[in-house]
Design an enzyme around this catalytic site. Structure first.
Site, PDB file in Angstrom:
ATOM      1  N   THR A 131       0.812  -1.207   0.035  1.00  0.00           N
ATOM      2  CA  THR A 131      -0.056   0.056   0.121  1.00  0.00           C
ATOM      3  C   THR A 131       0.924   1.156  -0.064  1.00  0.00           C
ATOM      4  OG1 THR A 131      -1.877  -1.232   1.287  1.00  0.00           O
ATOM      5  CG2 THR A 131      -1.835   1.204   1.067  1.00  0.00           C
ATOM      6  N   ARG A 176      -9.206  12.213   9.559  1.00  0.00           N
ATOM      7  CA  ARG A 176     -10.549  11.370   9.411  1.00  0.00           C
ATOM      8  C   ARG A 176     -11.082  12.160  10.663  1.00  0.00           C
ATOM      9  NH1 ARG A 176      -7.588   5.833   8.236  1.00  0.00           N
ATOM     10  NH2 ARG A 176      -6.738   6.553   6.070  1.00  0.00           N
ATOM     11  N   HIS A 221      -8.234   4.437  -1.237  1.00  0.00           N
ATOM     12  CA  HIS A 221      -8.343   4.229   0.044  1.00  0.00           C
ATOM     13  C   HIS A 221      -9.591   4.384   0.411  1.00  0.00           C
ATOM     14  CE1 HIS A 221      -5.068   2.565   2.771  1.00  0.00           C
ATOM     15  NE2 HIS A 221      -6.016   2.974   3.873  1.00  0.00           N
ATOM     16  N   ARG A 277     -15.249  -1.798   3.298  1.00  0.00           N
ATOM     17  CA  ARG A 277     -16.169  -1.769   4.393  1.00  0.00           C
ATOM     18  C   ARG A 277     -17.287  -2.709   4.223  1.00  0.00           C
ATOM     19  NH1 ARG A 277     -14.928   3.524   2.578  1.00  0.00           N
ATOM     20  NH2 ARG A 277     -14.226   4.945   3.931  1.00  0.00           N
TER      21      ARG A 277
HETATM   22  C1  FMN Z   1     -11.610   0.400   8.421  1.00  0.00           C
HETATM   23  C2  FMN Z   1     -10.781   0.447   7.374  1.00  0.00           C
HETATM   24  C3  FMN Z   1      -9.678  -0.201   7.443  1.00  0.00           C
HETATM   25  C4  FMN Z   1      -8.832  -0.187   6.557  1.00  0.00           C
HETATM   26  N1  FMN Z   1      -7.395  -0.838   6.407  1.00  0.00           N
HETATM   27  C5  FMN Z   1      -6.498  -0.756   5.536  1.00  0.00           C
HETATM   28  C6  FMN Z   1      -5.239  -1.469   5.623  1.00  0.00           C
HETATM   29  O1  FMN Z   1      -4.867  -1.709   6.866  1.00  0.00           O
HETATM   30  N2  FMN Z   1      -4.645  -1.504   4.678  1.00  0.00           N
HETATM   31  C7  FMN Z   1      -4.868  -1.036   3.447  1.00  0.00           C
HETATM   32  O2  FMN Z   1      -3.999  -1.110   2.337  1.00  0.00           O
HETATM   33  N3  FMN Z   1      -5.937  -0.454   3.228  1.00  0.00           N
HETATM   34  C8  FMN Z   1      -7.239  -0.405   4.404  1.00  0.00           C
HETATM   35  N4  FMN Z   1      -8.142   0.062   3.899  1.00  0.00           N
HETATM   36  C9  FMN Z   1      -8.648   0.498   2.702  1.00  0.00           C
HETATM   37  C10 FMN Z   1      -9.345  -0.636   2.012  1.00  0.00           C
HETATM   38  O3  FMN Z   1      -8.609  -1.448   1.799  1.00  0.00           O
HETATM   39  C11 FMN Z   1      -9.914  -0.203   0.622  1.00  0.00           C
HETATM   40  O4  FMN Z   1      -8.885   0.446  -0.095  1.00  0.00           O
HETATM   41  C12 FMN Z   1     -11.178   0.567   0.787  1.00  0.00           C
HETATM   42  O5  FMN Z   1     -11.819   0.336   2.045  1.00  0.00           O
HETATM   43  C13 FMN Z   1     -12.079   0.572  -0.448  1.00  0.00           C
HETATM   44  O6  FMN Z   1     -13.286   1.281  -0.102  1.00  0.00           O
HETATM   45  P1  FMN Z   1     -14.775   0.567   0.313  1.00  0.00           P
HETATM   46  O7  FMN Z   1     -14.514   0.423   1.847  1.00  0.00           O
HETATM   47  O8  FMN Z   1     -15.586   1.690  -0.209  1.00  0.00           O
HETATM   48  O9  FMN Z   1     -14.822  -0.838  -0.310  1.00  0.00           O
HETATM   49  C14 FMN Z   1      -9.270   0.443   4.992  1.00  0.00           C
HETATM   50  C15 FMN Z   1     -10.427   0.504   4.827  1.00  0.00           C
HETATM   51  C16 FMN Z   1     -11.268   0.877   5.955  1.00  0.00           C
HETATM   52  C17 FMN Z   1     -12.648   1.087   5.751  1.00  0.00           C
END
Ligand code: FMN
Length: 386
Positions: free
Chosen positions: A160, A169, A280, A335
């Site tokens: 990432t 946020r 993200h 999510r």
């Molecule tokens: C609660 C939460 C925690 C996340 N933690 C990470 C993470 O640890 N590593 C990462 O690469 N992306 C993380 N993401 C981003 C997700 O991998 C992804 O890019 C994003 O949630 C996609 O959008 P969506 O939630 O609308 O599907 C996180 C997203 C959320 C909502």
């Protein structure tokens, strides 16, 4: 009809139920985006730019959702992306999500910040998930992550790259997420208001991020680790480090967090096996575009061969169909899987996968298509724009 089928008819039903189940601090952490949350909203609105062509009177069998991915295939064109601290939303949440994805024969990516470690997940599910890597500023920590990947047989790493700086946020700032390292009186009240979650999660002590357990520099317990882990991310993350990782890691390497065609072209030139077109989930740069609206240009710049994953706002089978038509190989969701596991545990994740698969299949059939392969062959021509 099972109870779950009536309670959870859409992905959004899981979102509402998760909010009722979780302490506010975690519900807000999952749902929130950065600053004005413009990109968070735009990720959803972007899908409305593309319309589906309805074709009729074609012979239709059952829809085949098998999806070619790299040198293999997945049974579905979508799966869980990395979400940190999944094991805080439901006890052993990472394992639940990974096991459900394994049953559905679709890839699952787990976060560096997952509560359950790779070896525990392998033991629980019988398969090894893909691993999402956050580079730490200490090379020794990174080497230990790669060692754990090698020892458990991880095949694919997602690096990432859009979080070298953590954005603001505002919901998290108000709740003190990342600044509370222990259970304060106000947190205690939030937890007391969610007794089912508290009883299930807090029995046996507050969970820890297993990957860094025993490292004093990360603190003890997931709350302290949440603050320390993001503060320790490598701010000097550049193409040089990507190149070094490419040399150190023999398996597949995917860069997660690219949304500009020029960066996509560079990733291909640097020998990446693929990228994730991602902002993200609207949690980093606010006021950037919806990922779906960048897809055609990013595929053109990346070339036809590297794998192109996409995420950001996917909630419906029709969203998935649009992305595959526009050139994505695979859709990841963040999510929705966090909501499903928080709302209804492992059966909830199974149900979410079934719902999305059914929506995708019906959408394809109503477009006169019988498979993901046919959809890919049809390409963007199968879509209309207003
Ligand atoms: C609660 C939460 C925690 C996340 N933690 C990470 C993470 O640890 N590593 C990462 O690469 N992306 C993380 N993401 C981003 C997700 O991998 C992804 O890019 C994003 O949630 C996609 O959008 P969506 O939630 O609308 O599907 C996180 C997203 C959320 C909502």
């Amino acid at each position: 009809m099972t109870d779950l089928s009536r309670r959870f008819v859409t992905t959004d039903d899981f979102a509402r139920a998760a909010r009722r189940k979780l302490p506010k601090i975690f519900a807000d952490y999952i749902d929130g985006g950065s600053f004005s949350e413009t990109t968070l909203r735009r990720n959803r609105e972007g899908f409305d730019r593309y319309l589906l062509r309805q074709r009729v009177l074609h012979p239709l069998g059952p829809a085949d959702l098998t999806t070619p991915l790299g040198t293999g295939t997945a049974a579905l064109p979508f799966g869980p992306g990395p979400v940190g601290f999944m094991g805080l939303y439901h006890r052993d949440g990472d394992i639940c999500v990974h096991r459900a994805a394994t049953r559905a024969d679709t890839p699952c990516v787990i976060s560096t910040f997952s509560i359950n470690g790779l070896a525990t997940m392998k033991q629980a599910a019988g398969t090894v998930p893909d691993f999402q890597l956050y580079l730490d500023r200490d090379p020794e920590v990174n080497a230990s992550y790669l060692d754990q990947c090698r020892a458990t047989g991880v095949k694919r790493i997602f690096l990432t790259v859009d979080t070298a700086i953590t954005s603001v946020r505002e919901r998290d700032v108000r709740n003190g997420f990342r600044s509370v390292s222990r259970i304060t009186p106000s947190l205690f009240l939030q937890f007391a208001a969610r007794p089912a979650w508290s009883l299930s999660l807090l029995r046996g002590g507050f969970p820890e991020v297993e990957l860094v357990a025993g490292r004093p520099e990360f603190g003890r317990g997931a709350l302290a680790q949440a603050g320390n882990l993001s503060g320790r991310l490598d701010i000097d993350l550049t193409w040089d480090k990507v190149r070094q990782l490419r040399a150190d890691w023999d398996g597949e390497l995917i860069i997660k967090g690219i949304s500009d065609p020029e960066d996509a072209a560079r990733a291909a030139a640097e020998g990446m096996d693929g990228i994730v077109l991602s902002n993200h989930g609207g949690r980093q740069l606010d006021h950037g575009p919806a990922t779906i609206t960048r897809l055609k240009a990013v595929r053109a710049a990346l070339g036809p061969d590297p794998m192109l994953f996409i995420d950001g706002g996917f909630r419906r089978g029709s969203d998935i169909v649009k992305a595959i038509a526009l050139g994505a190989d695979f859709v990841m969701m963040g999510r929705p899987f966090a909501w499903a596991v928080a709302a209804a545990g492992e059966p909830g994740v199974d149900h979410l996968i079934r719902l999305l698969a059914t929506e995708t299949a019906i959408t394809l059939q109503l477009m006169g298509l019988t498979s993901i392969a046919e959809l890919k062959a049809a390409g963007p021509e199968i879509l209309l724009t207003e």
